[in-house]
Design an enzyme around this catalytic site. Structure first.
Site, PDB file in Angstrom:
ATOM      1  N   ASP A  63       0.870  -1.182   0.000  1.00 58.04           N
ATOM      2  CA  ASP A  63       0.000   0.000   0.000  1.00 58.04           C
ATOM      3  C   ASP A  63       0.905   1.229   0.000  1.00 58.04           C
ATOM      4  OD1 ASP A  63      -3.252   0.396   1.175  1.00 58.04           O
ATOM      5  OD2 ASP A  63      -1.949   2.113   0.808  1.00 58.04           O
ATOM      6  N   SER A  70     -10.929  10.010   7.502  1.00 62.46           N
ATOM      7  CA  SER A  70     -12.132   9.367   6.963  1.00 62.46           C
ATOM      8  C   SER A  70     -11.952   7.864   6.753  1.00 62.46           C
ATOM      9  CB  SER A  70     -12.568  10.043   5.662  1.00 62.46           C
ATOM     10  OG  SER A  70     -11.597   9.832   4.671  1.00 62.46           O
ATOM     11  N   LEU A  91     -10.980   5.918   9.224  1.00 62.56           N
ATOM     12  CA  LEU A  91     -11.101   5.252  10.527  1.00 62.56           C
ATOM     13  C   LEU A  91     -12.470   4.627  10.763  1.00 62.56           C
ATOM     14  CD1 LEU A  91      -9.191   7.871  12.713  1.00 62.56           C
ATOM     15  CD2 LEU A  91      -8.284   5.840  11.595  1.00 62.56           C
ATOM     16  N   ARG A 130     -13.900   2.563   8.978  1.00 59.28           N
ATOM     17  CA  ARG A 130     -13.946   1.160   8.532  1.00 59.28           C
ATOM     18  C   ARG A 130     -12.588   0.460   8.519  1.00 59.28           C
ATOM     19  NH1 ARG A 130     -13.726   4.635   4.654  1.00 59.28           N
ATOM     20  NH2 ARG A 130     -12.574   4.257   2.725  1.00 59.28           N
ATOM     21  N   LYS A 140       0.254   3.679   5.995  1.00 60.58           N
ATOM     22  CA  LYS A 140      -0.584   2.535   6.374  1.00 60.58           C
ATOM     23  C   LYS A 140       0.233   1.270   6.586  1.00 60.58           C
ATOM     24  CE  LYS A 140      -5.003   3.984   4.485  1.00 60.58           C
ATOM     25  NZ  LYS A 140      -6.050   3.758   3.475  1.00 60.58           N
ATOM     26  N   CYS A 183     -15.656   4.478  -3.036  1.00 60.79           N
ATOM     27  CA  CYS A 183     -16.165   4.649  -1.668  1.00 60.79           C
ATOM     28  C   CYS A 183     -16.247   6.117  -1.276  1.00 60.79           C
ATOM     29  CB  CYS A 183     -15.263   3.936  -0.660  1.00 60.79           C
ATOM     30  SG  CYS A 183     -15.391   2.157  -0.732  1.00 60.79           S
ATOM     31  N   CYS A 204     -12.217  19.380  -8.180  1.00 57.58           N
ATOM     32  CA  CYS A 204     -13.662  19.239  -7.962  1.00 57.58           C
ATOM     33  C   CYS A 204     -13.833  18.501  -6.637  1.00 57.58           C
ATOM     34  CB  CYS A 204     -14.326  18.483  -9.112  1.00 57.58           C
ATOM     35  SG  CYS A 204     -13.785  16.775  -9.236  1.00 57.58           S
TER      36      CYS A 204
END
Lengths: 75, 370
Positions: free
Chosen positions: B58, B65, B67, B69, B82, B188, B331
């Site tokens: 990774d 945001s 945390l 999941r 990570k 997501c 955006c």
């Protein structure tokens, strides 16, 4: 021929989750759905009939179940 | 036979599993690509179960945001790599396991080398470019691939490159020969996801790894399972071999390395620079840079730096408003800014420097909150 259609993910957001349709074969079903929901023409999804993936046209028999499954990317 | 290890006592006493099953786990090397929503539970349970060696790939850092999941990470880990956090936490969970961490983004230059050291690859990534790349690399190397993907309240699980009783195996391309256009799918960030969903789908993936290694139960070979957490219905379809799609996969290592998966997945960024939040804040300070907000009028959050607002809906008509030769677009999530960048690139090609904020304004907020 009345068949059952189940849609998943983003396809369900367009067509609704499950519904009945009338079509003699898969190609006819696809073109009917695209007439009804033109945006489907731009979407990619796999199609299964009676829980088997199909890559070609398929002649329906009464009560066949068609699944429309888009790819998911989230992780 | 290895000696009795009390850590795995409940496995030893499990019918059809026992010392023998545990030994098979101990001998296995598993690579988990992506340490996010799916990767966290896969890693935790595989490490707990006593897999011999685990690799984690990774290149991302922990953001607030995540945390909701990504349960390996804590609030204090925000901003850390990570893979580093994951390795530490997993080591605490089970110090008897060898854990290798790779802070890289999987690409065509590293995939084959990384994968060849492992027995099974688990796809826990969050984008189609990585998913097709991983599929093709596993196909070339004939490595079992445990696939998992999520969308809002549903997940998909499948096992590829493992032969059924008739010797047949399938891969992701048999299911979806070519990727969707990025504009027809949401990730997501955009579509949202209930935090428990990747936990459930990730555990299906971890379960398939264990079943595959130990031979218990039936691995869902040549099948795709879709599972809904809203009604717990699972829908399993049989995947058929379709030789014409196998021809879409690069035929050897060289053609694999020459494949541009970002381009192939419609993320055609040729000539367009994709920048992250840190680079964005640096670049907007450079004089004569046009920072263009392509969101529609009134979209929140507001930003506190100078921008020109040209909504994507009437972008093409308003190009004369852009005088600068250095243009940065943004955006909400990075999709509309990419589309706007493509419009600019078609018009101006390399005569202007065009970049866009890859994951949108959401990532700017996260940097500020850290």
């Amino acid at each position: 021929m009345v068949i059952k259609v189940i849609a998943f993910g983003s396809i369900a957001e367009i067509t609704g989750k499950d519904f009945s349709a009338n079509a003699s074969d898969l190609d006819t079903l696809k073109s009917n759905l695209i007439d009804q929901f033109p945006i489907l023409a731009e979407r990619k999804f796999a199609i299964a009939v009676n829980q088997k993936l199909v890559n070609e046209n398929y002649i329906f028999t009464e009560n066949d179940t068609v699944a429309l499954m888009p790819p998911y990317s989230g992780g | 036979m290895k000696q009795y290890n009390p850590r795995y006592a409940r496995h030893y006493s499990l019918k059809d599993f026992g010392m023998e099953g545990q030994q098979k786990l101990a001998q296995a090397k598993i690579l988990v690509v992506g340490a996010g929503g799916l990767g966290c539970p896969v890693l935790q349970y595989l490490v707990a179960s006593g897999i011999g060696q685990i690799g984690i790939v990774d290149d991302d850092i922990v953001s607030v945001s995540n945390l909701q999941r990504q349960v390996l990470y804590s609030t204090e880990d925000i901003g850390r790599d990570k893979v580093t956090v994951a390795k530490d936490k997993l080591h605490q969970l089970n110090p008897e396991i060898k854990i290798n961490s790779f802070k890289v983004r999987i690409d065509t230059s590293n995939a084959l080398v990384l994968f060849s050291d492992y027995d099974v690859i688990v796809d826990c990534t969050d984008n189609f470019a990585s998913r097709y790349l991983i599929n093709d690399a596993c196909f070339l190397l004939k490595k079992p691939l445990i696939f998992g993907a999520i969308h809002q309240y549903e997940g998909q699980v499948a096992v590829f490159n493992v032969a059924d009783a008739n010797g047949n195996s399938t891969n992701y391309r048999n299911l979806f020969p070519i990727p969707p256009n990025p504009l027809e799918v949401s990730d997501c960030n955009e579509a949202g996801v209930l935090g428990v969903l990747p936990g459930i789908i990730g555990l299906f993936q971890a379960t398939e790894v264990i079943k595959l290694l130990t031979g218990i139960g039936e691995v869902i070979v040549n099948k795709l399972m879709t599972f809904s957490i809203l009604n717990y219905q699972s829908f399993i379809v049989e995947i058929l071999i379709n030789d014409s799609v196998t021809a879409l996969i690069p035929k050897d290592e060289m053609s694999f390395q020459a494949t541009d998966y970002h381009w192939f997945c419609g993320m055609g960024t040729y000539g367009i620079q994709e920048i992250d939040a840190a680079v964005f804040f640096e670049k907007i300070k450079i004089p004569n840079t046009a920072v263009i907000d392509v969101r529609e009028v009134g979209e929140l959050p507001k930003v506190d730096f100078e921008t020109i607002q040209i909504p994507l809906s009437n972008f093409a008509e308003n190009l004369p408003q852009i005088y600068s030769d250095t243009i940065i677009l943004f955006c909400q999530s990075g999709k509309r800014s990419l589309k706007a960048a493509q419009i600019l690139f078609e018009k101006w090609g390399h005569s202007k420097k065009i970049s866009h904020l890859k994951s949108g304004i959401i990532t700017l907020q996260e940097i500020k909150n850290e």
